[in-house]
Design a protein around this motif. Structure first.
Motif, PDB file in Angstrom:
ATOM      1  N   LEU A  37      50.405 111.475  11.388  1.00 47.93           N
ATOM      2  CA  LEU A  37      50.171 110.465  12.413  1.00 47.93           C
ATOM      3  C   LEU A  37      48.811 110.619  13.076  1.00 47.93           C
ATOM      4  N   VAL A  38      48.337 111.844  13.232  1.00 45.44           N
ATOM      5  CA  VAL A  38      46.992 112.057  13.777  1.00 45.44           C
ATOM      6  C   VAL A  38      45.945 111.567  12.774  1.00 45.44           C
ATOM      7  N   GLY A  39      46.197 111.736  11.483  1.00 47.40           N
ATOM      8  CA  GLY A  39      45.287 111.214  10.468  1.00 47.40           C
ATOM      9  C   GLY A  39      45.197 109.697  10.507  1.00 47.40           C
ATOM     10  N   VAL A  40      46.335 109.043  10.721  1.00 49.13           N
ATOM     11  CA  VAL A  40      46.338 107.579  10.840  1.00 49.13           C
ATOM     12  C   VAL A  40      45.567 107.161  12.094  1.00 49.13           C
ATOM     13  N   ALA A  41      45.704 107.916  13.177  1.00 48.29           N
ATOM     14  CA  ALA A  41      44.927 107.619  14.389  1.00 48.29           C
ATOM     15  C   ALA A  41      43.429 107.758  14.111  1.00 48.29           C
ATOM     16  N   GLY A  42      43.055 108.730  13.299  1.00 45.08           N
ATOM     17  CA  GLY A  42      41.652 108.872  12.915  1.00 45.08           C
ATOM     18  C   GLY A  42      41.157 107.662  12.130  1.00 45.08           C
ATOM     19  N   LEU A  43      42.009 107.114  11.277  1.00 38.73           N
ATOM     20  CA  LEU A  43      41.627 105.896  10.555  1.00 38.73           C
ATOM     21  C   LEU A  43      41.422 104.732  11.511  1.00 38.73           C
ATOM     22  N   TYR A  44      42.256 104.655  12.552  1.00 41.56           N
ATOM     23  CA  TYR A  44      42.064 103.606  13.557  1.00 41.56           C
ATOM     24  C   TYR A  44      40.716 103.762  14.260  1.00 41.56           C
ATOM     25  N   VAL A  45      40.317 104.999  14.523  1.00 43.30           N
ATOM     26  CA  VAL A  45      39.013 105.226  15.152  1.00 43.30           C
ATOM     27  C   VAL A  45      37.899 104.754  14.223  1.00 43.30           C
ATOM     28  N   LEU A  46      38.025 105.048  12.914  1.00 36.14           N
ATOM     29  CA  LEU A  46      37.007 104.574  11.972  1.00 36.14           C
ATOM     30  C   LEU A  46      36.959 103.052  11.905  1.00 36.14           C
ATOM     31  N   LEU A  47      38.080 102.398  12.161  1.00 34.64           N
ATOM     32  CA  LEU A  47      38.131 100.936  12.159  1.00 34.64           C
ATOM     33  C   LEU A  47      37.712 100.345  13.504  1.00 34.64           C
ATOM     34  N   MET A  48      37.235 101.214  14.408  1.00 32.12           N
ATOM     35  CA  MET A  48      36.773 100.826  15.738  1.00 32.12           C
ATOM     36  C   MET A  48      37.875 100.174  16.565  1.00 32.12           C
ATOM     37  N   SER A  49      39.072 100.690  16.433  1.00 32.25           N
ATOM     38  CA  SER A  49      40.197 100.229  17.231  1.00 32.25           C
ATOM     39  C   SER A  49      40.708 101.406  18.047  1.00 32.25           C
ATOM     40  N   ASP A 114      36.874  89.308   3.834  1.00 28.03           N
ATOM     41  CA  ASP A 114      35.566  88.871   4.307  1.00 28.03           C
ATOM     42  C   ASP A 114      34.649  90.082   4.350  1.00 28.03           C
ATOM     43  N   ASN A 115      33.562  90.030   3.629  1.00 31.14           N
ATOM     44  CA  ASN A 115      32.636  91.147   3.542  1.00 31.14           C
ATOM     45  C   ASN A 115      31.440  90.978   4.467  1.00 31.14           C
ATOM     46  N   SER A 116      31.626  90.294   5.572  1.00 29.51           N
ATOM     47  CA  SER A 116      30.496  90.099   6.481  1.00 29.51           C
ATOM     48  C   SER A 116      30.143  91.433   7.126  1.00 29.51           C
ATOM     49  N   SER A 117      28.869  91.623   7.328  1.00 29.02           N
ATOM     50  CA  SER A 117      28.402  92.901   7.872  1.00 29.02           C
ATOM     51  C   SER A 117      28.383  92.901   9.395  1.00 29.02           C
ATOM     52  N   GLU A 118      28.701  91.783  10.003  1.00 23.04           N
ATOM     53  CA  GLU A 118      28.717  91.715  11.464  1.00 23.04           C
ATOM     54  C   GLU A 118      30.001  92.336  11.987  1.00 23.04           C
ATOM     55  N   LEU A 119      29.848  93.210  12.942  1.00 21.92           N
ATOM     56  CA  LEU A 119      30.997  93.835  13.572  1.00 21.92           C
ATOM     57  C   LEU A 119      31.237  93.188  14.925  1.00 21.92           C
ATOM     58  N   VAL A 120      32.487  92.966  15.215  1.00 23.60           N
ATOM     59  CA  VAL A 120      32.834  92.423  16.516  1.00 23.60           C
ATOM     60  C   VAL A 120      32.878  93.592  17.485  1.00 23.60           C
ATOM     61  N   LYS A 121      32.003  93.561  18.457  1.00 30.24           N
ATOM     62  CA  LYS A 121      31.917  94.646  19.434  1.00 30.24           C
ATOM     63  C   LYS A 121      32.600  94.186  20.711  1.00 30.24           C
ATOM     64  N   SER A 122      33.723  94.779  20.999  1.00 29.73           N
ATOM     65  CA  SER A 122      34.421  94.433  22.227  1.00 29.73           C
ATOM     66  C   SER A 122      35.029  95.690  22.820  1.00 29.73           C
ATOM     67  N   ASP A 123      35.200  95.667  24.100  1.00 26.84           N
ATOM     68  CA  ASP A 123      35.796  96.783  24.810  1.00 26.84           C
ATOM     69  C   ASP A 123      37.276  96.468  24.995  1.00 26.84           C
ATOM     70  N   GLN A 124      38.085  96.846  23.992  1.00 28.20           N
ATOM     71  CA  GLN A 124      39.497  96.479  23.978  1.00 28.20           C
ATOM     72  C   GLN A 124      40.267  97.070  25.140  1.00 28.20           C
ATOM     73  N   VAL A 125      40.040  98.326  25.414  1.00 23.73           N
ATOM     74  CA  VAL A 125      40.806  99.007  26.451  1.00 23.73           C
ATOM     75  C   VAL A 125      40.514  98.398  27.819  1.00 23.73           C
ATOM     76  N   ARG A 126      39.256  98.107  28.074  1.00 23.81           N
ATOM     77  CA  ARG A 126      38.885  97.509  29.362  1.00 23.81           C
ATOM     78  C   ARG A 126      39.510  96.119  29.506  1.00 23.81           C
ATOM     79  N   GLN A 127      39.437  95.314  28.456  1.00 28.25           N
ATOM     80  CA  GLN A 127      40.008  93.975  28.509  1.00 28.25           C
ATOM     81  C   GLN A 127      41.523  94.023  28.695  1.00 28.25           C
ATOM     82  N   LEU A 128      42.186  94.949  28.020  1.00 34.68           N
ATOM     83  CA  LEU A 128      43.635  95.070  28.157  1.00 34.68           C
ATOM     84  C   LEU A 128      44.005  95.539  29.559  1.00 34.68           C
TER      85      LEU A 128
END
Length: 164
Positions: A37-49, A114-128
């Motif tokens: 489960l910690v490894g899956v959390a690490g994958l979420y970090v790599l996905l910028m979530s 979608d292979n677009s190179s643009e990343l959506v940059k948002s502050d999820q925690v702050r918005q939530l």
């Protein structure tokens, strides 16, 4: 560098799963589940979530593992014997796992990503957090109160059963 971290996390997840499948000791399986489960959390970090990563660690890697540990500790063991698990229906489980894997591989290969190179940059925690404390404050406080009542009720019931 990201690829090295990704491979490390995948190996961590697969190693934890392999330990879960091999071991007969439930406590070792619980620790291996935590590793997975910690490894899956690490994958979420790599996905910028980051929010999902924190939820993964707090709820699953923390909460579920603690519940498993308490479940093992609270079982009535005869003469101090270890709590072991048995593998049943291995052939059926293997067939279901292979069927699920083949279905997932088919879905992944037939989906166009979608292979677009643009990343959506948002502050999820702050918005939530802002959403919880402005638009959904009543529901947020009601859930906190219900969880508090459930905690006090569980403590009361545990005390009552201990006195009997």
């Amino acid at each position: 560098m990201i690829e090295v971290i990704f491979v490390f996390l995948i190996l961590m997840i697969l190693g934890g799963v392999a330990i879960i499948l091999i071991t007969k000791n439930i406590v070792h399986a619980a620790y291996a589940l935590c590793l997975t489960l910690v490894g899956v959390a690490g994958l979420y970090v790599l996905l910028m979530s980051e929010l999902l990563a924190v939820v993964q660690i707090m709820l699953y890697a923390g909460g579920v593992i603690i519940l498993l540990a308490f479940g093992v500790m609270m079982t009535n063991r005869l003469r101090g014997e270890k709590v072991l698990s048995e593998s049943k229906n291995q052939i059926l489980g293997g067939m279901i796992a292979l069927g699920t894997l083949s279905g997932l591989m088919y879905l992944i290969s037939s989906t166009s990503f979608d292979n677009s190179s643009e990343l959506v940059k948002s502050d999820q925690v702050r918005q939530l957090g802002i959403s919880f404390l402005t638009d959904h404050i009543i529901a947020f406080e009601l859930i906190a109160f219900i969880l508090l009542v459930a905690l006090v009720g569980a403590a009361y019931l545990a005390k009552m059963s201990a006195n009997e």
